[in-house]
Design a protein around this motif. Structure first.
Motif, PDB file in Angstrom:
ATOM      1  N   GLU A  28      10.976 136.617  10.489  1.00  0.00           N
ATOM      2  CA  GLU A  28      10.667 136.414   9.067  1.00  0.00           C
ATOM      3  C   GLU A  28       9.179 136.596   8.799  1.00  0.00           C
ATOM      4  O   GLU A  28       8.781 137.164   7.780  1.00  0.00           O
ATOM      5  N   THR A  34      10.504 128.679  10.687  1.00  0.00           N
ATOM      6  CA  THR A  34      10.225 130.051  10.278  1.00  0.00           C
ATOM      7  C   THR A  34      10.213 130.901  11.538  1.00  0.00           C
ATOM      8  O   THR A  34       9.386 130.709  12.412  1.00  0.00           O
ATOM      9  N   LYS A  76      18.312 126.755  10.564  1.00  0.00           N
ATOM     10  CA  LYS A  76      17.511 127.516   9.593  1.00  0.00           C
ATOM     11  C   LYS A  76      16.434 126.624   8.972  1.00  0.00           C
ATOM     12  O   LYS A  76      16.196 126.664   7.774  1.00  0.00           O
ATOM     13  N   ARG A 131      20.810 135.217   9.624  1.00  0.00           N
ATOM     14  CA  ARG A 131      19.457 135.149   9.059  1.00  0.00           C
ATOM     15  C   ARG A 131      19.127 136.410   8.258  1.00  0.00           C
ATOM     16  O   ARG A 131      19.570 137.509   8.611  1.00  0.00           O
ATOM     17  N   SER A 171      14.899 130.855  -2.049  1.00  0.00           N
ATOM     18  CA  SER A 171      16.112 130.924  -1.241  1.00  0.00           C
ATOM     19  C   SER A 171      17.285 130.820  -2.189  1.00  0.00           C
ATOM     20  O   SER A 171      17.520 129.804  -2.812  1.00  0.00           O
ATOM     21  N   SER A 227      14.312 134.084   1.453  1.00  0.00           N
ATOM     22  CA  SER A 227      14.583 133.546   2.780  1.00  0.00           C
ATOM     23  C   SER A 227      15.893 132.771   2.794  1.00  0.00           C
ATOM     24  O   SER A 227      16.162 131.985   1.896  1.00  0.00           O
ATOM     25  N   VAL A 266       9.058 127.095   4.750  1.00  0.00           N
ATOM     26  CA  VAL A 266       8.834 128.528   4.984  1.00  0.00           C
ATOM     27  C   VAL A 266       7.541 128.963   4.309  1.00  0.00           C
ATOM     28  O   VAL A 266       6.747 129.725   4.865  1.00  0.00           O
ATOM     29  N   THR A 293      17.204 129.912   4.125  1.00  0.00           N
ATOM     30  CA  THR A 293      16.604 128.761   4.805  1.00  0.00           C
ATOM     31  C   THR A 293      17.122 127.438   4.263  1.00  0.00           C
ATOM     32  O   THR A 293      17.670 127.385   3.168  1.00  0.00           O
TER      33      THR A 293
END
Ligand SMILES: Cc1cc2nc3c(=O)[nH]c(=O)nc-3n(C[C@H](O)[C@H](O)[C@H](O)COP(=O)(O)OP(=O)(O)OC[C@H]3O[C@@H](n4cnc5c(N)ncnc54)[C@H](O)[C@@H]3O)c2cc1C
Lengths: 273, 757
Positions: B249, B245, B242, B189, B232, B205, B213, B207
């Motif tokens: 984060e 959230t 993933k 992550r 992302s 992110s 998110v 993700t």
């Protein structure tokens, strides 16, 4: 995965390495291939304040036949031990075992000296040198001395070397009468759950165990059973006799004992007994 | 010639193979600070005090935060079905509930200094008893959340008929632990946050769902969604973990705002092994009843789901297990009940298959035990109970409606490809000769659900005046190959080559809406949206061309080879895509946006056959063959599909054989790095023998079902059955997963009356 802060010294000779060790004492660690030391430092399980990099000392990476022995320089990498024609001819067990260490990346960084000095009971090469009845040449402030493998491994990650000494050479007798290494792993690149090394030389058979106690172990009971004429299968039954295996997520002590017997039998058979 | 159905090489790969991808942590933000989290070393403890003095004074440290500093209150579980008293603080306040939970955050000018200073934070804990397994949790003797009054996060009861097994000649019962596994994406992550002077947040992110998110950040920080942009970039795997959230984060964004400087965070692998959610973790009581001639009449599954310390998606997955309860079989009576509990372990989340592998593993394993009990070949028992191909759409006893399938054919293809009779003969021979290495043959026939709860997905296609195309998608690929796949769909419709088609994803400012990539939904949701947008663009272009050519739009055709529109029969006068796009510029461009919601889920199915060799002395298992029939409807790109199946098979084998997250009795993780956690590698796997089968679904215009998870769902029980099958003749009834050497050895000893510990 960031290690604690440390100082770094690079040396270009054995003498300089020994001098640096003498100067910095217990807080210093030699850095060879880094493949045992650096992971420990990154996990912050080891915090040497000085690293003495011996990786570029010249003339310490070699395999030479000398009389009825083969001498291996401490900085010889696992891949070179594995590929050495001298070892293939005169001590094939060692070459074979070096090829079973970790994965190609590890074998191209790790050194035989580092592996033996680190003295991890789960490592492959210390057990191989033990089965071969080898000896270690160490160099300290007062010069060189030779320590037989049987006296070298004194405790968990402990050896007979003093903090100012450096391992410079490993010597093994020529042993061509049969060998085997049984490394029991679930995944190709794993450390041995249990391992058994067998080398036959001079009419005797050396047997050693990996991960069966705090140090690499010589299976003395098996060796003497064989010497007194026991069959491979019978001798293997006493493989765990002097061991003190621990339990972990993969194997209980009992399972390790069981594996040691099965693997010893298979190793002896593969070595021609 | 259609581009669809071809092995088109990935447009993504040249970059990955040459310069490499760009991941969150590759993006350096000017003036950024770095955060290191201080994590709990106790599974369950009260925090007596936290001393941050020394850490604050350490070189380069800008701030040290604890729960007392964070003005974002404890959050109740996101899903309303959970006990709402099981709240979570972003940094643990008075109690820590799992090893790895964040207790403090140290922010410094470099990552190394943050890590060094984190070591100086002194936390005084008062240990509490750790609740490590689900049965202990159910007893409620130690409560994780005293305010909740129970460790039960949610339960589902559908029936407890005492006479359920009446009329069954044979009843087999067993308890299975579908153990915890770690998703282990290669990229751990990472997140970083930067605020504009106007108070707009840009968050990078790693993700599977950037828009999720965005909502998560907006919700937690009380922002309008328009004030948040989530990017992302390349994402190195997610496997379901993933999707949400994580507290780490949210805190990155909060700290960046508090400090007025960008803040970056990336976890280490050791942190990831305890901080990223785990998968599975279901204790199953299974009962199957039927007749001696192999007919299954009743099937019951009661589960206790391990939710970990804070109920998240994992705790609700028994719902998916129930959805797929009876699998490919036509079983008159079924029953399912579940209880989800909290324990002092890492929270469980979705992981490749998410609730469905648990269903398949239970029924496929117990079916073999039933077959052994009545002395019938497991392939034959399956055949006698499979739903027939003319029964679709088929409504299961739990109310799930399967779209389409041909399970008998899938089984037959696998048996034929493997030469099943020859395998059984070889097995017999080994048994008779008493060989040390015995052969096991394992089967599983599965069906699973993809795009399980259809939600809208966004797709847009725009032809630019230079004749190139930009596709915007709400899906969020992290290895699946959408850039290639979506380009293929658009190329097919427009005739424009995929080289000229750019696919954009993972920027919430550029892609206005989206749901993301999980649950094997992308092609049948986002792919269809893109396909429909492409159709709409062709229609707009046809209309425009008709206007320019003064023709009836019905007479205007698209010559895909020439990439131009003309009136049928008069190709000389026409308009190219370029010309039309230039023409359309003043009218808003040649573009179309579609939000597509599928009318229902789809149900991929297949059959896996595994041949395993088991060393009866050491317990070591070697997989010799994996024959896999995976039918995911119409295949857009067989190479991409194979990639998904191969990875899926590997992860399924891994669960059966190797991978297992374990804790000691005090709740300390003992598999928190990749040396102790037996992550599968290529060396442990044979070459996969994949047999193609395509039964298009009527649910969407592409005929496509999802293929991201089916390999995992089918292979775990096939491997598990193979290992157990190798040992049945020794009297072994079952070996728990993962079938480690020690477990195999113990099972043999138990069956043969030898002692072992
Ligand atoms: C992923 C991975 C997998 C591995 N798998 C295996 C495996 O399967 N089997 C196995 O046996 N090993 C395995 N290893 C360990 C590997 O073989 C190491 O290379 C070896 O153990 C240490 O050698 P090195 O040269 O890297 O030593 P370093 O890490 O540099 O040093 C190790 C220790 O020895 C000391 N030292 C080094 N050289 C000398 C010297 N000449 N004199 C005195 N002290 C010295 C150092 O100070 C340090 O304390 C693995 C390592 C990794 C990272």
């Amino acid at each position: 995965m960031i290690p604690a802060a440390f100082d770094y010294v690079r040396v270009d000779s054995v003498d300089a390495a020994v001098a640096a060790l003498t100067e910095h004492g217990d807080d210093a660690k030699l850095l060879a291939g880094g493949h045992s030391l650096l992971p420990l430092m990154k996990l912050r399980l080891a915090f040497p304040s000085v690293l003495i990099d011996i990786g570029r000392i010249e003339g310490l990476s070699y395999v030479r036949q000398e009389g009825d022995q083969v001498a291996i320089g401490a900085l010889t990498r696992h891949c070179d031990v594995n590929a050495s024609p001298e070892l293939a001819r005169h001590a094939p067990l060692l070459a074979y075992v070096a090829g079973k260490v970790g994965d190609p990346q590890v074998r191209h960084r790790g050194t035989i000296g580092g592996s033996i000095a680190h003295a991890d009971p789960a490592s492959d090469l210390p057990a191989a040198v033990l089965a071969l009845g080898g000896e270690m040449v160490v160099t300290g402030p007062s010069g060189q001395r030779v320590i037989p493998a049987t006296e070298f491994f004194t405790g968990f990650l402990e050896t007979a070397m003093s903090p100012e000494e450096m391992l410079t050479e490993i010597r093994v007798p020529t042993a061509t009468a049969g060998h085997s290494y049984q490394k029991f792993v679930r995944r190709a690149q794993d450390w041995a759950m249990v391992g058994v090394a067998v080398a036959r030389y001079d009419g005797t058979t050396g047997v050693s165990l990996v991960n069966m106690g705090p140090t690499p172990l010589r299976a003395a009971a098996v060796e003497s059973a064989l010497a007194s004429g026991a069959s491979a299968a019978d001798a293997a039954e006493v493989a765990d006799q002097d061991s003190e295996p621990t339990g972990d997520a993969n194997a209980s002590p009992e399972f390790r004992r069981h594996l040691a017997k099965v693997l010893t039998r298979r190793a002896l058979e593969e070595a021609g007994l | 010639m259609s581009i669809l159905g071809n092995r088109v090489l990935r447009k993504e790969d040249p970059k990955f193979l040459t310069v490499g991808g760009t991941y969150v942590d590759d993006i350096g933000l000017a003036g950024a600070l770095h955060v290191a989290y201080v994590r709990s070393t106790f599974a369950h403890a009260r925090i007596l005090s936290i001393d941050t003095e020394e850490a604050r004074k350490a070189p380069g440290v800008v701030a040290v935060y604890t729960a007392a500093d964070v003005d974002l209150g404890p959050r109740p579980p996101e899903m309303p079905m959970f006990n709402q008293a099981m709240t979570r603080s972003l940094l643990a306040d008075d109690t820590v509930r799992f090893v790895g939970e964040c207790v403090a955050a140290v922010v410094a000018d470099t990552r190394a200094r943050a890590v060094d200073a984190a070591e100086l934070v002194q936390i005084d804990y008062d240990p509490l008893p750790a609740v490590v397994d689900v049965e202990t949790a159910l007893r409620d003797e130690t409560l994780l959340f005293p305010a909740a009054g129970t460790n039960l996060a949610m339960d589902m009861t559908f029936g407890t008929d005492e006479h359920f097994m009446d009329g069954c000649e044979v009843v087999v019962r067993h308890q299975f632990l579908n153990h915890r596994v770690a998703p282990c994406p290669l990229e751990v992550r990472a997140a970083s946050a930067e605020w504009s002077p106007e108070g707009r947040l840009t968050q990078y992110s790693s993700t599977q769902a950037p828009h999720g998110v965005k909502s998560g950040l907006a919700g937690a920080l009380a922002l309008d969604e328009a004030q948040v942009r989530v990017l992302s970039p390349d994402v190195g795997g997610g496997f379901g973990a993933k999707m949400g959230t994580y507290p780490e984060e949210l805190l990155v964004a909060w700290m960046a705002r508090r400090l007025g400087r960008p803040v970056r965070w990336v976890e280490t692998r050791s942190e990831s092994m305890v901080g990223l959610g785990h998968g599975r973790g279901q204790l199953q009581e299974v009962e199957i009843g039927g007749s001696r001639d192999g007919r299954i009449l009743a099937y019951r599954l009661n589960v206790i789901q391990d939710g970990g310390a804070y109920p998240a998606i994992g705790a609700v997955l028994p719902f998916m297990t129930r959805t797929m309860l009876s699998g490919v079989y036509d079983i008159p009576k079924v029953e399912f009940n579940s209880r989800s509990v909290v324990t002092n372990t890492t929270p469980t989340v979705a992981y490749r298959g998410a609730g469905r592998p648990e269903a398949t593993a239970a029924i496929e394993r117990v079916l073999d035990m039933f077959a052994a009990e009545i002395g019938m070949d497991p392939a034959e028992v399956r055949r006698r109970n499979l739903i027939q191909k003319d029964a679709f759409p088929f409504t299961t006893p739990t109310g799930t409606v399967y779209d389409i399938g041909d399970y008998v054919r899938a089984l037959d293809l696998a048996l034929e490809a493997a030469d099943y009779p020859a395998l059984r003969a070889a097995q017999k021979q080994r048994r008779e000769s008493g060989a040390t290495k015995q052969l096991g043959i394992g089967l599983s026939v599965y069906v699973e659900i993809t795009n399980g709860m259809p939600s809208s997905e966004f797709g847009a296609v725009e032809v630019r005046p230079d004749g190139t195309v930009v596709v915007r998608t709400g899906t969020s690929p992290h290895g699946q190959g959408h850039v290639t796949a979506w380009a293929m769909l658009v190329s097919e419709q427009l005739g424009i080559p995929i080289e000229s088609i750019e696919v954009v994803h993972g920027d919430t400012d550029v892609v206005p809406r989206g749901v993301g990539t999980f649950g094997s939904r992308s092609l049948q949701a986002g792919g269809v949206a893109v396909n429909q947008a492409a159709t709409a663009v062709v229609e707009r272009a046809r209309q425009l061309a008709a206007d320019l050519l003064e023709a009836n739009p019905d007479d205007v055709i698209l010559d895909k080879v020439g990439q131009r529109f003309h009136v049928q029969g008069t190709p000389a006068a026409g308009r190219s895509w370029k010309e039309l796009a230039a023409e359309a510029e003043s009218q808003g461009g040649l573009t179309a946006e579609v939000d597509f919601t599928a009318p229902g889920p789809t149900f991929p199915f297949g059959a896996h056959l595994v041949v395993a060799e088991v060393d009866t002395e050491t317990g070591l298992v070697e997989i010799k063959r994996i024959v896999a029939v995976d039918d995911a409807g119409k295949i857009l790109n067989p190479m991409l599909a194979e990639g998904q199946v191969h990875g899926g098979l590997a992860q399924g084998v891994a669960q059966a054989l190797l991978e297992e997250v374990r804790y000691d009795e005090d709740g300390n993780p003992v598999t928190a790095n990749l040396a102790d956690y037996a992550f599968v590698t290529a060396a442990e796997l044979p070459s996969f023998e994949r047999i193609a089968m395509e039964t298009p679904t009527p649910v969407n215009e592409l005929g496509a079902k999802g293929i991201g998870e089916s390999g995992t769902i089918g292979s775990t029980p096939a491997v598990h059955n193979a290992v157990c099958d190798a040992l049945v003749h020794l009297g072994v009834r079952h070996v728990p997963m993962p079938t480690s050497p020690q477990r195999v050895w113990r099972a043999i000893n138990e069956a043969t009356g030898k002692a072992s510990a």
